[in-house]
Scaffold this active site. Structure first.
Site, PDB file in Angstrom:
ATOM      1  N   ARG A   1      89.570  60.530   3.077  1.00 24.06           N
ATOM      2  CA  ARG A   1      89.031  61.266   2.140  1.00 24.06           C
ATOM      3  C   ARG A   1      88.820  60.527   0.909  1.00 24.06           C
ATOM      4  NH1 ARG A   1      91.811  67.113   3.717  1.00 24.06           N
ATOM      5  NH2 ARG A   1      90.630  67.290   5.528  1.00 24.06           N
TER       6      ARG A   1
ATOM      7  N   ALA B   1      81.810  70.201  16.924  1.00 20.24           N
ATOM      8  CA  ALA B   1      81.160  69.580  17.695  1.00 20.24           C
ATOM      9  C   ALA B   1      79.555  69.380  17.498  1.00 20.24           C
ATOM     10  CB  ALA B   1      81.197  70.293  19.249  1.00 20.24           C
ATOM     11  N   SER B   2      79.138  70.314  17.087  1.00 18.37           N
ATOM     12  CA  SER B   2      77.525  70.212  17.070  1.00 18.37           C
ATOM     13  C   SER B   2      77.152  69.455  15.918  1.00 18.37           C
ATOM     14  CB  SER B   2      76.655  71.590  16.962  1.00 18.37           C
ATOM     15  OG  SER B   2      76.825  72.088  15.782  1.00 18.37           O
TER      16      SER B   2
ATOM     17  N   GLY C   1      77.765  65.746  17.153  1.00 15.02           N
ATOM     18  CA  GLY C   1      77.021  65.423  18.215  1.00 15.02           C
ATOM     19  C   GLY C   1      75.756  65.123  17.575  1.00 15.02           C
TER      20      GLY C   1
ATOM     21  N   ALA D   1      89.971  72.458  19.143  1.00 17.87           N
ATOM     22  CA  ALA D   1      90.421  73.873  18.849  1.00 17.87           C
ATOM     23  C   ALA D   1      90.591  74.778  20.060  1.00 17.87           C
ATOM     24  CB  ALA D   1      89.684  74.361  17.787  1.00 17.87           C
TER      25      ALA D   1
ATOM     26  N   GLU E   1      88.004  40.296 -12.975  1.00 17.25           N
ATOM     27  CA  GLU E   1      88.006  39.023 -13.743  1.00 17.25           C
ATOM     28  C   GLU E   1      88.560  38.957 -15.200  1.00 17.25           C
ATOM     29  OE1 GLU E   1      85.634  40.303 -12.213  1.00 17.25           O
ATOM     30  OE2 GLU E   1      84.421  38.762 -11.225  1.00 17.25           O
TER      31      GLU E   1
ATOM     32  N   CYS F   1      80.750  39.036 -16.048  1.00 20.39           N
ATOM     33  CA  CYS F   1      82.086  38.209 -15.678  1.00 20.39           C
ATOM     34  C   CYS F   1      81.837  36.913 -15.521  1.00 20.39           C
ATOM     35  CB  CYS F   1      82.488  38.835 -14.348  1.00 20.39           C
ATOM     36  SG  CYS F   1      83.313  40.511 -14.663  1.00 20.39           S
TER      37      CYS F   1
HETATM   38  C1  AOF Z   1      82.558  41.804 -10.788  1.00 17.10           C
HETATM   39  N1  AOF Z   1      84.104  42.405 -10.839  1.00 17.10           N
HETATM   40  O1  AOF Z   1      85.534  43.482 -10.364  1.00 17.10           O
HETATM   41  C2  AOF Z   1      83.485  44.340  -9.923  1.00 17.10           C
HETATM   42  C3  AOF Z   1      82.190  44.049  -9.764  1.00 17.10           C
HETATM   43  O2  AOF Z   1      78.736  49.358 -14.265  1.00 17.10           O
HETATM   44  P1  AOF Z   1      79.599  48.076 -14.175  1.00 17.10           P
HETATM   45  O3  AOF Z   1      79.430  47.126 -15.422  1.00 17.10           O
HETATM   46  O4  AOF Z   1      81.172  48.254 -13.946  1.00 17.10           O
HETATM   47  O5  AOF Z   1      79.269  47.249 -12.810  1.00 17.10           O
HETATM   48  C4  AOF Z   1      79.199  47.580 -11.770  1.00 17.10           C
HETATM   49  C5  AOF Z   1      78.697  46.518 -10.602  1.00 17.10           C
HETATM   50  O6  AOF Z   1      79.439  45.158 -10.938  1.00 17.10           O
HETATM   51  C6  AOF Z   1      78.711  47.055  -9.349  1.00 17.10           C
HETATM   52  O7  AOF Z   1      77.884  47.585  -8.735  1.00 17.10           O
HETATM   53  C7  AOF Z   1      79.119  45.577  -8.853  1.00 17.10           C
HETATM   54  O8  AOF Z   1      77.693  44.981  -8.361  1.00 17.10           O
HETATM   55  C8  AOF Z   1      79.813  44.582  -9.897  1.00 17.10           C
HETATM   56  N2  AOF Z   1      81.278  45.024  -9.535  1.00 17.10           N
HETATM   57  N3  AOF Z   1      81.519  42.907 -10.432  1.00 17.10           N
HETATM   58  O9  AOF Z   1      82.191  40.804 -11.119  1.00 17.10           O
HETATM   59  C9  AOF Z   1      84.483  43.325 -10.440  1.00 17.10           C
HETATM   60  N4  AOF Z   1      83.934  45.618  -9.640  1.00 17.10           N
HETATM   61 ZN    ZN Z   2      81.756  41.912 -13.577  1.00 16.38          ZN
END
Ligand code: AOF
Ligand code: ZN
Length: 351
Positions: A193, A287-288, A291, A171, A61, A93
């Site tokens: 990843r 696999a293990s 599983g 494999a 925001e 925000c």
């Molecule tokens: C929002 N807008 O773009 C995101 C939010 O440690 P901080 O201050 O960055 O807060 C992280 C938390 O804020 C995160 O765990 C989630 O609840 C929220 N993320 N909120 O208004 C954002 N990324």
């Molecule tokens: Zn925020």
């Protein structure tokens, strides 16, 4: 771009889609924070946009409001997650939106983070700003499966990835496996990843394969060094990776490697959320281990890369499970199938 003949619902979905596109830009870099996007719209025109790039940096925001400047006055804000109400690493925000003079806020879904959880909406409404909740919720939530699951249940979202032949072999009997799937499939694994807070593997895989499990792709849209490296977890129940052997294996040399010597996988998963803020977990093992995760119903998503080749009866099977009758089979829903180069990618949900 919608015009004045389109209904408000159609416009809301269109602009939320743009906010989701913004959110995607942070997909590989925001961990442990969620990927969030924001678009500000005035008279059906985008006047500002932004996304959350990295934990510690301003939220979506704030970037969108900065982009819009005084054009934010009287605009509608589309946000993919409920605006926060807490002072964390950054100020709330919801307050920033109120102070900017936006006249309406549309959000895809509530933030289950106990520090927020509806309070962002409440702040906005108390300031007299109408809030619409629930536009393209499933689309937006698909970006933050780990964060959402962890906030709701203190367990991570677990993806199990397996690369196999047509006959389900991973494999040769000797352990030789480089490569069964092609480059496109292996590039796709880089995305898995990069989305993961932790990668779990087994000591057997380390000893036989000596994998790097690192992120090295140029196809992520961000430089690999911008991606926070996933924590590496080695299941080493028999203590086979003794300290004096560690230098022989690439993973063992990484400083963020965690050796897990207990049987209890649920405790490991809980600990990854509670102690390490790892919300998306990728299992890349033999696999293990595969599983065990499947049989203990710890897998949220199974991703199979299947190469169009046959490796035969002596080759290693993909999962060590032993159902005694057809009634005990493990079944899945095919969520998505696609072709990557010569290979197939199946995304499956356990039933
Ligand atoms: C929002 N807008 O773009 C995101 C939010 O440690 P901080 O201050 O960055 O807060 C992280 C938390 O804020 C995160 O765990 C989630 O609840 C929220 N993320 N909120 O208004 C954002 N990324
Ligand atoms: Zn925020």
């Amino acid at each position: 771009m919608p015009n004045s003949n389109h209904s408000q619902d159609t416009k809301d979905r269109y602009f939320m889609m743009l906010a989701i596109e913004q959110a995607k830009r942070g997909l590989y870099t925001t961990r442990p924070n969620p990927a969030v996007g924001c678009v500000l719209v005035k008279a059906d025109e985008v006047v500002g946009q932004g996304f959350h790039p990295k934990a510690g940096q301003p939220h979506a925001e704030v970037f969108a409001l900065k982009d819009a400047g005084n054009r934010a006055v009287g605009a509608t804000a589309y946000v993919t997650l409920e605006p926060c109400s807490h002072t964390g690493r950054t100020p709330p925000c919801a307050r920033a939106l109120i102070e900017s003079g936006v006249k309406r806020v549309v959000i895809a879904g509530l933030d289950p983070n106990p520090q927020v959880a509806g309070r962002g909406v409440k702040l906005l409404e108390e300031a007299g700003i109408p809030v619409t909740v629930g536009v393209l919720t499933a689309h937006a939530e698909a970006l933050n499966k780990g964060f959402l699951k962890a906030m709701r249940s203190q367990m991570p979202y677990v993806r199990l990835k397996i690369a196999t032949s047509l006959d389900g072999r991973t494999a040769m009997a000797s352990g030789e496996s480089k490569w069964i799937t092609g480059t496109a499939a292996r590039e796709d694994v880089q995305k898995l990843r990069a989305q993961s807070g932790a990668i779990i593997t087994g000591s057997e895989t380390v000893i036989v394969d000596n994998p790097q499990l690192n992120i090295r792709s140029s196809q992520l849209g961000v430089a690999p060094e911008e991606v926070p490296p996933p924590k590496i977890v080695i299941l080493d129940r028999r203590g086979r990776l003794k300290h004096d052997l560690q230098s022989d294996y690439q993973l063992c040399r990484r400083s963020d490697t965690l050796y897990w010597r207990e049987e209890n996988l649920i405790e490991l998963l809980k600990s990854l959320v509670r102690d390490y803020q790892c919300y998306d977990v990728l299992v890349e093992a033999g696999a293990s281990v595969a599983g065990s995760f499947l049989q203990q119903q710890l897998v949220d998503e199974l991703i199979v890369y299947q190469a169009p080749c046959l490796l035969g009866m002596q080759a290693r099977p993909m999962v060590a499970i032993n159902p005694l009758s057809l009634a005990q089979q493990l079944r899945f829903d095919v969520h998505c199938h696609e072709q990557l180069g010569a290979d197939l990618k199946l995304t499956l949900y356990p039933l």
